[in-house]
Design a protein around this motif. Structure first.
Motif, PDB file in Angstrom:
ATOM      1  N   ALA A 185       0.833  -1.201   0.000  1.00 10.97           N
ATOM      2  CA  ALA A 185       0.000   0.000   0.000  1.00 10.97           C
ATOM      3  C   ALA A 185       0.869   1.254   0.000  1.00 10.97           C
ATOM      4  O   ALA A 185       0.524   2.261  -0.629  1.00 10.97           O
ATOM      5  CB  ALA A 185      -0.923  -0.018   1.216  1.00 10.97           C
ATOM      6  N   ASP A 186       2.008   1.193   0.696  1.00 13.15           N
ATOM      7  CA  ASP A 186       2.917   2.346   0.721  1.00 13.15           C
ATOM      8  C   ASP A 186       3.455   2.649  -0.669  1.00 13.15           C
ATOM      9  O   ASP A 186       3.584   3.823  -1.054  1.00 13.15           O
ATOM     10  CB  ASP A 186       4.082   2.071   1.679  1.00 13.15           C
ATOM     11  N   ALA A 187       3.781   1.605  -1.429  1.00 14.72           N
ATOM     12  CA  ALA A 187       4.274   1.824  -2.790  1.00 14.72           C
ATOM     13  C   ALA A 187       3.178   2.407  -3.672  1.00 14.72           C
ATOM     14  O   ALA A 187       3.406   3.342  -4.446  1.00 14.72           O
ATOM     15  CB  ALA A 187       4.792   0.513  -3.377  1.00 14.72           C
ATOM     16  N   LEU A 188       1.970   1.882  -3.555  1.00 17.70           N
ATOM     17  CA  LEU A 188       0.855   2.368  -4.366  1.00 17.70           C
ATOM     18  C   LEU A 188       0.515   3.825  -4.054  1.00 17.70           C
ATOM     19  O   LEU A 188       0.018   4.557  -4.910  1.00 17.70           O
ATOM     20  CB  LEU A 188      -0.377   1.490  -4.149  1.00 17.70           C
ATOM     21  N   ALA A 189       0.807   4.245  -2.831  1.00 18.20           N
ATOM     22  CA  ALA A 189       0.522   5.627  -2.432  1.00 18.20           C
ATOM     23  C   ALA A 189       1.349   6.633  -3.213  1.00 18.20           C
ATOM     24  O   ALA A 189       1.032   7.833  -3.223  1.00 18.20           O
ATOM     25  CB  ALA A 189       0.774   5.799  -0.936  1.00 18.20           C
ATOM     26  N   ALA A 190       2.393   6.153  -3.905  1.00 16.76           N
ATOM     27  CA  ALA A 190       3.233   7.052  -4.693  1.00 16.76           C
ATOM     28  C   ALA A 190       2.640   7.356  -6.061  1.00 16.76           C
ATOM     29  O   ALA A 190       3.119   8.245  -6.763  1.00 16.76           O
ATOM     30  CB  ALA A 190       4.625   6.444  -4.866  1.00 16.76           C
ATOM     31  N   ILE A 191       1.590   6.635  -6.462  1.00 15.06           N
ATOM     32  CA  ILE A 191       0.973   6.873  -7.769  1.00 15.06           C
ATOM     33  C   ILE A 191       0.268   8.229  -7.768  1.00 15.06           C
ATOM     34  O   ILE A 191      -0.524   8.531  -6.883  1.00 15.06           O
ATOM     35  CB  ILE A 191      -0.023   5.748  -8.116  1.00 15.06           C
ATOM     36  N   ARG A 192       0.543   9.010  -8.795  1.00 16.35           N
ATOM     37  CA  ARG A 192      -0.045  10.344  -8.878  1.00 16.35           C
ATOM     38  C   ARG A 192      -0.915  10.540 -10.110  1.00 16.35           C
ATOM     39  O   ARG A 192      -1.538  11.587 -10.267  1.00 16.35           O
ATOM     40  CB  ARG A 192       1.065  11.409  -8.861  1.00 16.35           C
ATOM     41  N   VAL A 193      -0.963   9.558 -10.994  1.00 15.25           N
ATOM     42  CA  VAL A 193      -1.834   9.692 -12.164  1.00 15.25           C
ATOM     43  C   VAL A 193      -3.243   9.254 -11.775  1.00 15.25           C
ATOM     44  O   VAL A 193      -3.423   8.497 -10.817  1.00 15.25           O
ATOM     45  CB  VAL A 193      -1.321   8.843 -13.348  1.00 15.25           C
ATOM     46  N   PRO A 194      -4.265   9.720 -12.479  1.00 18.84           N
ATOM     47  CA  PRO A 194      -5.632   9.269 -12.183  1.00 18.84           C
ATOM     48  C   PRO A 194      -5.775   7.770 -12.406  1.00 18.84           C
ATOM     49  O   PRO A 194      -5.298   7.231 -13.409  1.00 18.84           O
ATOM     50  CB  PRO A 194      -6.486  10.064 -13.176  1.00 18.84           C
ATOM     51  N   VAL A 195      -6.440   7.087 -11.462  1.00 14.10           N
ATOM     52  CA  VAL A 195      -6.591   5.637 -11.521  1.00 14.10           C
ATOM     53  C   VAL A 195      -8.054   5.263 -11.316  1.00 14.10           C
ATOM     54  O   VAL A 195      -8.738   5.811 -10.449  1.00 14.10           O
ATOM     55  CB  VAL A 195      -5.728   4.942 -10.444  1.00 14.10           C
ATOM     56  N   LEU A 196      -8.520   4.302 -12.123  1.00 11.75           N
ATOM     57  CA  LEU A 196      -9.834   3.695 -11.947  1.00 11.75           C
ATOM     58  C   LEU A 196      -9.630   2.228 -11.612  1.00 11.75           C
ATOM     59  O   LEU A 196      -8.887   1.525 -12.301  1.00 11.75           O
ATOM     60  CB  LEU A 196     -10.660   3.828 -13.229  1.00 11.75           C
ATOM     61  N   VAL A 197     -10.307   1.755 -10.563  1.00  9.42           N
ATOM     62  CA  VAL A 197     -10.244   0.353 -10.148  1.00  9.42           C
ATOM     63  C   VAL A 197     -11.610  -0.285 -10.418  1.00  9.42           C
ATOM     64  O   VAL A 197     -12.638   0.263 -10.003  1.00  9.42           O
ATOM     65  CB  VAL A 197      -9.882   0.220  -8.656  1.00  9.42           C
ATOM     66  N   VAL A 213      -8.612   1.230  -3.870  1.00 10.10           N
ATOM     67  CA  VAL A 213      -8.931   2.645  -4.093  1.00 10.10           C
ATOM     68  C   VAL A 213      -8.370   3.503  -2.961  1.00 10.10           C
ATOM     69  O   VAL A 213      -7.778   4.567  -3.192  1.00 10.10           O
ATOM     70  CB  VAL A 213     -10.454   2.843  -4.215  1.00 10.10           C
ATOM     71  N   ASN A 214      -8.525   3.048  -1.733  1.00 12.25           N
ATOM     72  CA  ASN A 214      -8.053   3.816  -0.580  1.00 12.25           C
ATOM     73  C   ASN A 214      -6.532   3.903  -0.517  1.00 12.25           C
ATOM     74  O   ASN A 214      -5.984   4.806   0.134  1.00 12.25           O
ATOM     75  CB  ASN A 214      -8.587   3.198   0.713  1.00 12.25           C
ATOM     76  N   ALA A 215      -5.843   2.975  -1.184  1.00 11.43           N
ATOM     77  CA  ALA A 215      -4.381   2.976  -1.161  1.00 11.43           C
ATOM     78  C   ALA A 215      -3.773   3.927  -2.179  1.00 11.43           C
ATOM     79  O   ALA A 215      -2.605   4.309  -2.056  1.00 11.43           O
ATOM     80  CB  ALA A 215      -3.855   1.561  -1.406  1.00 11.43           C
ATOM     81  N   ILE A 216      -4.556   4.330  -3.182  1.00  6.63           N
ATOM     82  CA  ILE A 216      -4.043   5.155  -4.276  1.00  6.63           C
ATOM     83  C   ILE A 216      -4.684   6.539  -4.209  1.00  6.63           C
ATOM     84  O   ILE A 216      -5.909   6.655  -4.326  1.00  6.63           O
ATOM     85  CB  ILE A 216      -4.338   4.502  -5.640  1.00  6.63           C
ATOM     86  N   PRO A 217      -3.898   7.583  -4.029  1.00  2.06           N
ATOM     87  CA  PRO A 217      -4.478   8.927  -3.897  1.00  2.06           C
ATOM     88  C   PRO A 217      -5.366   9.304  -5.077  1.00  2.06           C
ATOM     89  O   PRO A 217      -4.964   9.204  -6.239  1.00  2.06           O
ATOM     90  CB  PRO A 217      -3.231   9.825  -3.848  1.00  2.06           C
ATOM     91  N   GLY A 218      -6.600   9.702  -4.768  1.00  3.35           N
ATOM     92  CA  GLY A 218      -7.524  10.176  -5.780  1.00  3.35           C
ATOM     93  C   GLY A 218      -8.148   9.122  -6.663  1.00  3.35           C
ATOM     94  O   GLY A 218      -8.882   9.450  -7.598  1.00  3.35           O
ATOM     95  N   ALA A 219      -7.895   7.848  -6.396  1.00  5.56           N
ATOM     96  CA  ALA A 219      -8.434   6.790  -7.254  1.00  5.56           C
ATOM     97  C   ALA A 219      -9.950   6.701  -7.130  1.00  5.56           C
ATOM     98  O   ALA A 219     -10.530   7.045  -6.099  1.00  5.56           O
ATOM     99  CB  ALA A 219      -7.803   5.449  -6.896  1.00  5.56           C
TER     100      ALA A 219
END
Length: 247
Positions: A185-197, A213-219
């Motif tokens: 989850a810490d690694a995924l938190a570094a994603i800054r592009v828009p993500v859809l799950v 979704v909760n692990a990725i900012p703004g997903a």
């Protein structure tokens, strides 16, 4: 299909349409054709004025077959995707992966964020973090002399699917033993592009959407009612959610 050399591995790919490119990354034991063309995805996206790029993972479809599990790390499979975009002269694309392809898409997004405008992780949600499990059982099912000798129902489903796609089962066994790397989850938190799950409500392979979704900012997340791992990929709600997300 076209082919190119990805650091010594021959990778097969196809293209269709014109417009901003989207790279589609298929799931385990599938192919670009089965996952994306046969389900209507390529038609849907080309009609939405997109340039669609699909490819067969190493060990799958028309790509080169490898039999050493060490050659199937998800991060290296993500580099096949990156090298394909390099080969095609594509500086940036939207990226969508299903199941194993979602894991590869996540590794690609983390390693090369500037190459990804938007990302869709489908058919793999919380289990991208917690792990899927059962890899060895699936590998043994693929290696069994016949499907009748496979007792595990989940592993048997993959064996049947591999037979339907006329896959090299020995190469797939090597792949499944190596390609299910977890992402913290810490690694995924570094994603800054828009993500859809996206995942089916009954998809035990994917796990729950909210955790990823909760692990990725703004997903954003979409759960497909009544769908499981095998029948979610061509779902109309899934397709409409992706079209809305990409625009």
């Amino acid at each position: 299909m076209h082919k190119f050399n990805s650091a010594g591995v021959e990778i097969a790919y196809e293209e269709a349409g014109e417009g901003f490119p989207i790279l589609l990354i298929h799931g385990f034991a599938s192919t670009g054709r089965v996952n994306w063309w046969d389900t209507g995805w390529v038609k849907t996206l080309t009609e939405a004025a997109r340039r669609v790029i699909t490819f067969d993972h190493r060990g799958h479809g028309e790509s080169e077959k490898l039999y050493d599990p060490a050659l199937y790390a998800a991060a290296e499979m993500a580099e096949d995707a990156r090298r394909l975009l390099d080969h095609l002269g594509v500086a940036q694309a939207d990226v969508m992966g299903y199941s194993m392809g979602a894991r590869v898409a996540a590794f690609f997004t983390l390693a090369h964020p500037g190459r990804v405008r938007r990302a869709v992780f489908a058919g793999l949600a919380s289990r991208m973090i917690t792990g899927v499990g059962g890899a060895e059982a699936i590998a043994r099912a693929l290696e069994a002399p016949s499907r009748e000798e496979v007792a595990d129902p989940g592993a048997k489903a993959f064996r049947i699917f591999a037979e339907q796609t006329k896959s090299d089962r020995e190469a797939l066994a090597a792949c499944i033993r190596s390609s299910r790397d977890r992402i913290t989850a810490d690694a995924l938190a570094a994603i800054r592009v828009p993500v859809l799950v996206v995942a089916g409500e009954k998809d035990d392979v994917a796990g729950d959407v909210d955790t990823l979704v909760n692990a990725i900012p703004g997903a954003r997340g979409v759960t497909l009612p009544g769908r499981n791992h095998m029948n979610a990929v061509g779902d109309r709600t899934y397709k409409q959610a992706v079209l809305d997300f990409l625009t």
